[in-house]
Design a protein around this motif. Structure first.
Motif, mmCIF file in Angstrom:
data_model
loop_
_atom_site.group_PDB
_atom_site.id
_atom_site.type_symbol
_atom_site.label_atom_id
_atom_site.label_comp_id
_atom_site.label_asym_id
_atom_site.label_seq_id
_atom_site.Cartn_x
_atom_site.Cartn_y
_atom_site.Cartn_z
ATOM 1 N N SER A 336 0.826 -1.207 0.000
ATOM 2 C CA SER A 336 0.000 0.000 0.000
ATOM 3 C C SER A 336 0.858 1.254 0.000
ATOM 4 C CB SER A 336 -0.927 0.012 1.237
ATOM 5 O OG SER A 336 -1.849 -1.057 1.197
ATOM 6 N N SER A 353 -3.835 -0.799 -1.151
ATOM 7 C CA SER A 353 -4.656 0.409 -1.066
ATOM 8 C C SER A 353 -3.795 1.649 -1.232
ATOM 9 C CB SER A 353 -5.379 0.474 0.289
ATOM 10 O OG SER A 353 -6.219 -0.644 0.491
ATOM 11 N N VAL A 367 -9.228 -3.051 5.282
ATOM 12 C CA VAL A 367 -9.309 -2.279 4.041
ATOM 13 C C VAL A 367 -8.546 -3.034 2.953
ATOM 14 C CG1 VAL A 367 -8.733 -0.103 2.911
ATOM 15 C CG2 VAL A 367 -9.463 -0.105 5.311
ATOM 16 N N GLY A 368 -9.273 -3.508 1.928
ATOM 17 C CA GLY A 368 -8.658 -4.188 0.803
ATOM 18 C C GLY A 368 -8.169 -5.579 1.122
ATOM 19 N N VAL A 382 -8.033 -0.329 -3.459
ATOM 20 C CA VAL A 382 -8.907 0.561 -2.684
ATOM 21 C C VAL A 382 -8.301 1.955 -2.702
ATOM 22 C CG1 VAL A 382 -9.839 1.099 -0.401
ATOM 23 C CG2 VAL A 382 -9.748 -1.275 -1.187
#
Length: 408
Positions: A336, A353, A367-368, A382
């Motif tokens: 990320s 992300s 998240v993701g 994301v």
């Protein structure tokens, strides 16, 4: 300083392909490698090429980048004569086809035509501000000026899949351009225009005015119809028989799409990016005033970059963290890019992300996910906009987009 060469850095595009990340900022202000901004690479290359007369065109979200540019001081371009110049469109400043926001980087050159005539530089070096490269163009400029060409397009070799997002260039063994295709579905080659282009100013202006006359009335009154350089301008110059191609040395990538942006950071961590490997031409930037990053007891950081001020107590893998990012104990960030002052709370996970400034991922949120594909794809990514918040225990699926200030 080359008195006969003017550099124009085009930094005014809206950057709509970057979605929520450019809702409230100009695309060239996006960070790269934690502490740099995209525009640093174009400006640094111009300076290291001996070009001190540099104009930067701004249009979209000017306030988000103006303070950062600081009148060119971080790049030593603040001179009493010439040097840095900020170009912003002015309403009512000329004919309708040269007024207001530009409809592409070719159209922008038309809107600057009277300024370019007034400057009267022999050669114009034009570059976009959302590409990663680090080049000394002095040799390329000399070869261009001695070649008799009206335009020299600096090129790079990419995969054919990536080429479909760019302007594809076909050229003979002598370098003369024989064909141009803008974002073709099936590219004939992986050779693409890098949007570092050397023009002779006089034939450029002649072609711009000819295209304005030819295309007048085909579109909105404020739109000349010229569009991006690959639509009409470059094909017209190729047809005139005075266009050549030359390879841009070193790493180059257009980071104007989310998948390319993440892939550009993956390339950096994989050691495939050479832009920081030149002590004689460092990538100059407007440094953040932050103290050193901190790795706390029990933290685990693998194959990552941490900008100044980062505070890590959790796990970070194959990621790039901006200034002031906090990763609490028990949190995991992998594959990320996190922008400045993002906070990842205890037990949260962020995967594949891109997370904008001041976002907060609350405890136990997810998240993701890590994708199965080797190359970055938009559907796996994301994107969280600036000042967003992901609530405790909330799951954000791959491909999701959260608007600035939004809550999930």
């Amino acid at each position: 300083m080359r008195q006969d060469v003017l550099a124009v850095v085009q930094a005014g595009g809206q950057g709509s392909r970057m979605d929520v990340l450019t809702r409230e900022r100009a695309k060239p202000a996006l960070p790269y490698a934690g502490s740099h901004r995209l525009i640093d690479f174009a400006l640094s290359s111009m300076v290291h090429s001996g070009l001190r007369d540099v104009w930067v065109s701004l249009e979209y979200q000017v306030a988000s980048i103006d303070e950062y540019l600081s009148g060119g001081r971080p790049w030593d371009l603040d001179a009493n004569r010439r040097g840095f110049r900020r170009i912003v469109p002015q309403t009512g400043s000329g004919p309708a086809s040269e007024d207001g926001f530009a409809f592409g980087n070719g159209d922008l050159l038309l809107r600057m035509a009277h300024d370019l005539e007034g400057r009267a530089a022999r050669t114009l070096v034009v570059t976009s501000a959302d590409h990663i490269f680090n080049a000394d163009l002095r040799e390329a400029i000399a070869e261009h000026q001695s070649s008799g060409a009206a335009v020299t397009v600096m090129t790079a070799e990419v995969t054919k899949k990536e080429a479909s997002h760019n302007v594809v260039i076909e050229a003979g063994s002598d370098g003369r351009i024989t064909g141009v295709a803008e974002k073709p579905a099936r590219p004939s080659t992986g050779v693409v225009a890098t949007e570092v282009i050397l023009y002779e100013t006089a034939p450029l202006l002649e072609q711009l005015f000819a295209l304005r006359a030819k295309l007048a009335g085909r579109s909105d009154d404020a739109d000349s119809g010229i569009g991006d350089f690959g639509e009409h301008l470059l094909p017209a110059m190729v047809a005139a028989g005075a266009a050549r191609a030359a390879p841009l040395p070193g790493y180059w990538r257009d980071l104007g799409r989310p998948d390319a942006y993440l892939q550009g950071h993956r390339d950096l961590l994989a050691g495939e990016v050479d832009v920081f490997d030149h002590p004689d031409r460092p990538v100059l930037t407007h440094w953040p005033d932050r103290w050193a990053s901190r790795i706390r007891p029990g933290a685990r950081v693998e194959d990552s970059l941490l900008a100044p001020g980062a505070d890590i107590a959790g796990t970070v893998r194959r990621s790039v963290l901006g200034p002031g990012v906090v990763v609490e104990a028990g949190a995991v960030v992998e594959d990320s890019v996190l922008f400045a002052d993002t906070v990842v709370r205890r037990g949260a996970t962020v995967s594949t992300s891109i997370v904008d400034e001041r976002a907060e991922i609350e405890s136990d949120a997810r998240v993701g996910e890590l994708p199965s594909a080797r190359l970055a794809r938009d559907e796996d990514l994301v994107l969280l906009g600036i000042d967003t918040r992901v609530g405790q225990g909330v799951r954000v699926a791959p491909g999701a987009r959260l608007e600035p200030g939004g809550t999930a």
